[in-house]
Design an enzyme around this catalytic site. Structure first.
Site, PDB file in Angstrom:
ATOM      1  N   ASP A  45      64.695 -35.160  -0.359  1.00  0.00           N
ATOM      2  CA  ASP A  45      64.176 -35.243   0.998  1.00  0.00           C
ATOM      3  C   ASP A  45      62.874 -34.453   1.096  1.00  0.00           C
ATOM      4  O   ASP A  45      62.858 -33.243   0.920  1.00  0.00           O
ATOM      5  CB  ASP A  45      65.205 -34.676   1.982  1.00  0.00           C
ATOM      6  CG  ASP A  45      64.723 -34.739   3.420  1.00  0.00           C
ATOM      7  OD1 ASP A  45      64.944 -35.777   4.062  1.00  0.00           O
ATOM      8  OD2 ASP A  45      64.118 -33.749   3.894  1.00  0.00           O
ATOM      9  N   TYR A  50      55.004 -31.295   4.355  1.00  0.00           N
ATOM     10  CA  TYR A  50      55.365 -30.296   3.342  1.00  0.00           C
ATOM     11  C   TYR A  50      54.253 -30.124   2.307  1.00  0.00           C
ATOM     12  O   TYR A  50      54.203 -29.108   1.616  1.00  0.00           O
ATOM     13  CB  TYR A  50      56.657 -30.682   2.617  1.00  0.00           C
ATOM     14  CG  TYR A  50      57.892 -30.802   3.475  1.00  0.00           C
ATOM     15  CD1 TYR A  50      57.914 -30.387   4.807  1.00  0.00           C
ATOM     16  CD2 TYR A  50      59.060 -31.348   2.952  1.00  0.00           C
ATOM     17  CE1 TYR A  50      59.047 -30.521   5.579  1.00  0.00           C
ATOM     18  CE2 TYR A  50      60.207 -31.478   3.718  1.00  0.00           C
ATOM     19  CZ  TYR A  50      60.192 -31.072   5.028  1.00  0.00           C
ATOM     20  OH  TYR A  50      61.336 -31.204   5.781  1.00  0.00           O
ATOM     21  N   LYS A  75      58.759 -38.331   5.718  1.00  0.00           N
ATOM     22  CA  LYS A  75      58.698 -38.309   7.179  1.00  0.00           C
ATOM     23  C   LYS A  75      57.264 -38.374   7.666  1.00  0.00           C
ATOM     24  O   LYS A  75      56.350 -37.866   7.017  1.00  0.00           O
ATOM     25  CB  LYS A  75      59.362 -37.031   7.715  1.00  0.00           C
ATOM     26  CG  LYS A  75      60.732 -36.737   7.146  1.00  0.00           C
ATOM     27  CD  LYS A  75      61.297 -35.436   7.692  1.00  0.00           C
ATOM     28  CE  LYS A  75      62.503 -34.990   6.892  1.00  0.00           C
ATOM     29  NZ  LYS A  75      62.131 -34.415   5.579  1.00  0.00           N
ATOM     30  N   HIS A 108      59.233 -37.441  12.236  1.00  0.00           N
ATOM     31  CA  HIS A 108      59.620 -36.052  11.959  1.00  0.00           C
ATOM     32  C   HIS A 108      60.033 -35.285  13.221  1.00  0.00           C
ATOM     33  O   HIS A 108      61.008 -34.543  13.205  1.00  0.00           O
ATOM     34  CB  HIS A 108      58.463 -35.334  11.261  1.00  0.00           C
ATOM     35  CG  HIS A 108      58.895 -34.190  10.410  1.00  0.00           C
ATOM     36  ND1 HIS A 108      58.223 -33.787   9.293  1.00  0.00           N
ATOM     37  CD2 HIS A 108      59.959 -33.348  10.508  1.00  0.00           C
ATOM     38  CE1 HIS A 108      58.829 -32.760   8.739  1.00  0.00           C
ATOM     39  NE2 HIS A 108      59.886 -32.470   9.463  1.00  0.00           N
TER      40      HIS A 108
END
Length: 273
Positions: A45, A50, A75, A108
């Site tokens: 995930d 990120y 996401k 998200h």
């Protein structure tokens, strides 16, 4: 060890135990995801924000694991909402991951100040139809924001939300149950901000010869959650994966359920934009 799967409301299956890379250093992501894959994780995930999709992609490419044995989620970040922009963002994520599709694509955050999550969500089925993602869902949409998504008639397969013993999303659960939307639990151990070892969980863990973290992961699994314990340490990854040789009793699950106190440890969706 074979990780159990859950059947989503779109008929697809999802491994119930995954590995999350939130706050994993992009420079370390390839090594850490490689370790996770070698331990046995097959569900990864990540998210655009990120900044480590490239590292995830490199680890997958070098693993030699067949694509159909992996489940990959990413996401859409908050500044890429909108029908056209979200499609461009998905294309960028796929390029960074080195994949032609992901297994699950999520919005998200609801970002209420932007007021365009519905428009964005209504574009998501087209990404599934084009083969860019297998399933679609949302993240951080609680009881305040999920109804507007459901009103479109396009039902998310999952809702990835903060969930751990003291914050079990009590107000949101009825909506999720009604529409057979699976809970994906992020922060499943309380992000190190809750001393769960010093609760009834510590006693239950001792009774099973397991750690408090393994006990909470087991609780998530038995509650039907998809769960993403996170660690950069290979030994801890392996320990978090070693949760299929014991089972909590009904009374033990109920005792952990009883820790609910509404104690959120991270961002409120109303405040994240």
């Amino acid at each position: 060890m074979t990780v159990p799967t859950l059947t989503l409301n779109d008929g697809k299956t999802i491994p119930q135990l995954g590995f999350g890379v939130f706050k994993v250093d992009p420079e370390e992501t390839e090594r850490i995801v490689t370790d996770a894959l070698e331990v046995g994780y097959r569900h990864i995930d990540t998210a655009a924000v990120y900044g480590n999709e490239e590292g995830v992609g490199r680890a997958i490419a070098k693993s030699g694991i067949a694509r159909d044995e992996l489940f990959v989620t990413t996401k859409l970040w908050n500044d890429r909402h909108g029908a056209d922009e979200s499609k461009r963002a998905l294309g960028e994520s796929l390029e960074k991951l080195g994949l032609d599709h992901v297994d699950l694509y999520l919005i998200h955050w609801p970002t209420p100040e932007n007021n365009n999550s519905v428009e964005t969500w209504e574009a998501f089925p087209s990404y599934r139809d084009q083969g860019l993602t297998t399933s679609i869902g949302v993240s951080n949409f609680d009881h305040r924001y999920l109804p507007q998504i459901l009103d479109t008639g396009i039902i998310p397969a999952v809702d990835q939300i903060e969930c751990h013993p003291q914050f079990q999303q009590i107000e949101t659960r009825p909506l999720l149950t009604e529409h057979d939307i699976k809970v994906e639990a992020w922060g499943p151990l309380g992000q190190g901000k809750v001393d769960y070892a010093d609760t009834v969980i510590g006693e239950i863990a001792s009774a099973h010869g397991k750690s408090w973290a393994q006990t909470i992961i087991r609780w998530h699994l038995q509650r039907g959650h998809v769960v993403f314990p996170k660690s950069n340490n290979r030994d801890r990854m392996a320990q978090n994966f070693d949760v299929f040789d014991f089972e909590l009793t009904t009374a033990e699950v109920a005792a952990i359920d009883g820790l609910e106190n509404g104690g959120r440890v991270s961002g409120d969706p109303a405040e994240v934009n």
